[in-house]
Structure formats: structure tokens, C-alpha cells
Design an enzyme around this catalytic site. Sequence first.
Site, mmCIF file in Angstrom:
data_model
loop_
_atom_site.group_PDB
_atom_site.id
_atom_site.type_symbol
_atom_site.label_atom_id
_atom_site.label_comp_id
_atom_site.label_asym_id
_atom_site.label_seq_id
_atom_site.Cartn_x
_atom_site.Cartn_y
_atom_site.Cartn_z
ATOM 1 N N LYS A 284 0.813 -1.219 0.000
ATOM 2 C CA LYS A 284 0.000 0.000 0.000
ATOM 3 C C LYS A 284 0.846 1.269 0.000
ATOM 4 O O LYS A 284 0.365 2.331 -0.393
ATOM 5 C CB LYS A 284 -0.973 0.009 1.187
ATOM 6 C CG LYS A 284 -2.132 -0.974 1.008
ATOM 7 C CD LYS A 284 -3.292 -0.671 1.932
ATOM 8 C CE LYS A 284 -4.482 -1.546 1.589
ATOM 9 N NZ LYS A 284 -5.655 -1.298 2.405
ATOM 10 N N LYS B 156 -4.247 -9.273 -6.036
ATOM 11 C CA LYS B 156 -5.525 -9.589 -5.387
ATOM 12 C C LYS B 156 -6.591 -8.566 -5.797
ATOM 13 O O LYS B 156 -6.274 -7.409 -6.066
ATOM 14 C CB LYS B 156 -5.369 -9.662 -3.872
ATOM 15 C CG LYS B 156 -5.638 -8.382 -3.117
ATOM 16 C CD LYS B 156 -5.840 -8.643 -1.628
ATOM 17 C CE LYS B 156 -6.157 -7.338 -0.902
ATOM 18 N NZ LYS B 156 -7.566 -6.949 -0.965
ATOM 19 N N LYS C 225 -11.117 -3.500 -3.376
ATOM 20 C CA LYS C 225 -12.181 -2.526 -3.632
ATOM 21 C C LYS C 225 -11.635 -1.135 -3.904
ATOM 22 O O LYS C 225 -12.332 -0.284 -4.434
ATOM 23 C CB LYS C 225 -13.187 -2.510 -2.479
ATOM 24 C CG LYS C 225 -12.641 -2.052 -1.134
ATOM 25 C CD LYS C 225 -13.776 -1.919 -0.134
ATOM 26 C CE LYS C 225 -13.639 -2.814 1.071
ATOM 27 N NZ LYS C 225 -12.488 -2.507 1.930
HETATM 28 P P1 ATP Z 1 -8.602 -2.094 0.657
HETATM 29 O O1 ATP Z 1 -7.961 -2.073 -0.688
HETATM 30 O O2 ATP Z 1 -9.233 -0.793 1.056
HETATM 31 O O3 ATP Z 1 -7.706 -2.671 1.722
HETATM 32 P P2 ATP Z 1 -9.915 -4.653 0.506
HETATM 33 O O4 ATP Z 1 -10.675 -5.086 -0.698
HETATM 34 O O5 ATP Z 1 -8.593 -5.282 0.789
HETATM 35 O O6 ATP Z 1 -9.845 -3.067 0.469
HETATM 36 P P3 ATP Z 1 -10.620 -4.882 3.333
HETATM 37 O O7 ATP Z 1 -11.696 -4.080 3.969
HETATM 38 O O8 ATP Z 1 -9.208 -4.530 3.597
HETATM 39 O O9 ATP Z 1 -10.897 -4.888 1.740
HETATM 40 O O10 ATP Z 1 -10.817 -6.411 3.707
HETATM 41 C C1 ATP Z 1 -12.056 -6.930 4.134
HETATM 42 C C2 ATP Z 1 -11.997 -8.440 4.159
HETATM 43 O O11 ATP Z 1 -11.958 -8.950 2.820
HETATM 44 C C3 ATP Z 1 -10.748 -9.011 4.844
HETATM 45 O O12 ATP Z 1 -11.146 -10.168 5.531
HETATM 46 C C4 ATP Z 1 -9.844 -9.378 3.706
HETATM 47 O O13 ATP Z 1 -8.952 -10.410 4.047
HETATM 48 C C5 ATP Z 1 -10.853 -9.836 2.684
HETATM 49 N N1 ATP Z 1 -10.351 -9.682 1.319
HETATM 50 C C6 ATP Z 1 -9.877 -8.547 0.764
HETATM 51 N N2 ATP Z 1 -9.546 -8.760 -0.509
HETATM 52 C C7 ATP Z 1 -9.813 -10.078 -0.755
HETATM 53 C C8 ATP Z 1 -9.679 -10.911 -1.909
HETATM 54 N N3 ATP Z 1 -9.202 -10.419 -3.036
HETATM 55 N N4 ATP Z 1 -10.059 -12.206 -1.829
HETATM 56 C C9 ATP Z 1 -10.555 -12.716 -0.669
HETATM 57 N N5 ATP Z 1 -10.703 -11.979 0.453
HETATM 58 C C10 ATP Z 1 -10.342 -10.675 0.410
HETATM 59 MG MG MG Z 2 -7.467 -4.683 2.495
#
Ligand code: ATP
Ligand code: MG
Length: 330
Positions: free
Chosen positions: A111, A196, A199
Site C-alpha cells: 500500500k 488480489k 475494492k
Molecule cells: P482495501 O484495498 O481498502 O484494503 P480490501 O478489498 O482489501 O480493500 P478490506 O476491507 O481490507 O478490503 O478487507 C475486508 C476483508 O476482505 C478481509 O477479511 C480481507 O482479508 C478480505 N479480502 C480482501 N480482498 C480479498 C480478496 N481479493 N479475496 C478474498 N478476500 C479478500
Molecule cells: Mg485490504
Amino acid sequence: MKKIFSGVQPSGIPTIGNYVGALKQFVDLQDDHDAIYCIMNQHAITVPQDPESLRENTRRLAALYLALGVDPHQSTIFVQGDVAAHAKAGWLVQCLIPLGELERMTQFKDKSAKKQSVMSGLLTYPTLMVADIILYHADLVPVGDDQKQHMELTRNFVDRFNKRFASKDQPILTKPEHLTPKSGGRIMSLQDPSQKMSKSDDNQKAFISLLDEPKKAAKKIKSAVTDSSGVISYDPEEKPGVSNLLDIYSAFSNRSIDDLVSEYEGSGYGAFKGDLAEVMADFLSPMQARYYDLLESDELEDILREGAKKAEVIANQTLAEMEDAMGLRY
Ligand code: ATP
Ligand code: MG
């Protein structure tokens, strides 16, 4: 009953990756566990957020938890910033975790890479996550594979804290287990299956948001990067794009990967993607209808207020025990 704690950041609208890796488990686990699900707004501000969007995304995420099937009569749902104990316990954890351990975290490296300016909160993020988990004596934490390192940090912290501040037969903190789904713990970007799905990705085609209209989701599935072999088989190393679509298909249809691979033997990517788009639409349409109703209702604020009240009682108790053990009460 075993205790569960988890959460998602309102840093955007959750993707199908967040659903498969985490949110799906929230719903599945609540029946036979004591579950607490948090909206991690203090984590979201570790990267810049527009205040108005953060406010909106917080309500949206709460409505999504409910629309996906998290039941407020069974589970506690609250917003992290509403329970002051998180930030307080986060400070205690921060004072007990060596800087080097935080600098090693791959999420921090990812990040902060190529960013001109990085706030210190991005580095200390995992200390707040440790606090979130320990405050509720969580036994199990359903989160995606990307949180593995943070979970290890939490487990090590608990051991060290108990060893230093608690007596052997009466530990203060509970050591949690990391719970990930059998497949789909890491859903990959639809445009670059070596990354990965996230969002906060700038490329909208890389992820499917849980609020994408089914037609839009179908377009994204159709333009998902695959390979030129035309064979549907599961091999994340050699065929990362197709394997990722299989993980997604499996999660949304509750069918095994083997079952899907044998069904699509000999068919092309077009038919496979078309069917996946249908499965996705069948999931998204009714869920989104529930979501829009909830967003309009007053119910949401009441649920979050009640949730925070319940969470606070547990969190304050653990915080007091930690403060007492560390000599912060006199
Ligand atoms: P950001 O980029 O803002 O970190 P993010 O998509 O990683 O967003 P988080 O809110 O950090 O979302 O994570 C929420 C949950 O979703 C956590 O349990 C994380 O491990 C899971 N998660 C995030 N991305 C993935 C993915 N690509 N596949 C499976 N689980 C995911
Ligand atoms: Mg995340």
C-alpha cells in the site's frame, strides 16, 4: 460457543472478493457462534478518505452486512469508531510491538509502494487490528488470505502479552485462529490475476462490486483476462485467470471446483463466463433489492447504536484488564 470477530473497511463498496474471503463466512458462522462484526472506519482512514464518502460508505456497508444476511438479532454489528476502547487498546498494542515487525508487513509495503506520502497510521494499522481482535476474546477470525501476516502478528502478540503481564494459569488475552474459506481465500483481479482483487483498485474492470448491476458484472466477467488455451481446468500457477473464475463460480454456486471442471470439459470460455454471469446475477439481484430498502430505512442507525452499546461492554472490560496489568490504573 466460540467467539467470532471480523470486519470490513468502508474504504469503498465491498467486492465479490471481500464476499468470498470474508462476508460469506460472516453469514455462515453466525448460527452456531457468538459473532461480532465491525465496520472498520478507523482502518479506512489509514489512506486518504473524502469525509462525505466515508460517512456514506459506512452506512452502505452496514446495509450490505444486513442485505447479505447478517442478522442483528443473532450477531452484534457496530462501527469501530463508536467504541473508544479500540483506539485506546490500539495505543497499548502499539507501545508493545517492535517497529521492525510492522515494517515487514507486506500489506504496508504494497500500500505504501509508489506513494509520494504515506501516513504513519498505514504502518501502525496492524496494531489497531490486533486491538480489534483481542478486545472481544475472539477465538476465530474469518478474514481473507491477505490477512495471514496480521493474524500471525496478533497470535504472537497475545502470547507475549500473556507471558509478560498475566499469570500462567489465568491468561488475560485469547489467542485467535485465522479462518479462511477452503478455496477463494484470495480472489484475484479480473484484469491482472497476479494481483488480489481490491475494492480500492483504480481500475473498475478489475473488480466486481457487490453493488454493480448484474449487467455490469456480466460485462466485467466477459472481459476478465484468461489465456489462449481454451481449456477450463484448475491450475492457479499456469492458468491464474481461469482458476480465479473457477474459485468465484464455486463460491457463488456452492459447487466444488471438481464438479465445475467436469461440467465444462470441452466447452469454451464464452459459455463458462456466460453461466458464471447468470449465477452472479441470481445472487446480486435479490441482495441488492434488500440493500436499497435497508438504506432508506431508519432501522440502520438503531442497529448500529445497539451494536455499539453491546460491544462497548465487552471491549471496556478487556481494556480495563489490560490497563490494570500494565500498571495504567492506580
Ligand atoms: P482495501 O484495498 O481498502 O484494503 P480490501 O478489498 O482489501 O480493500 P478490506 O476491507 O481490507 O478490503 O478487507 C475486508 C476483508 O476482505 C478481509 O477479511 C480481507 O482479508 C478480505 N479480502 C480482501 N480482498 C480479498 C480478496 N481479493 N479475496 C478474498 N478476500 C479478500
Ligand atoms: Mg485490504
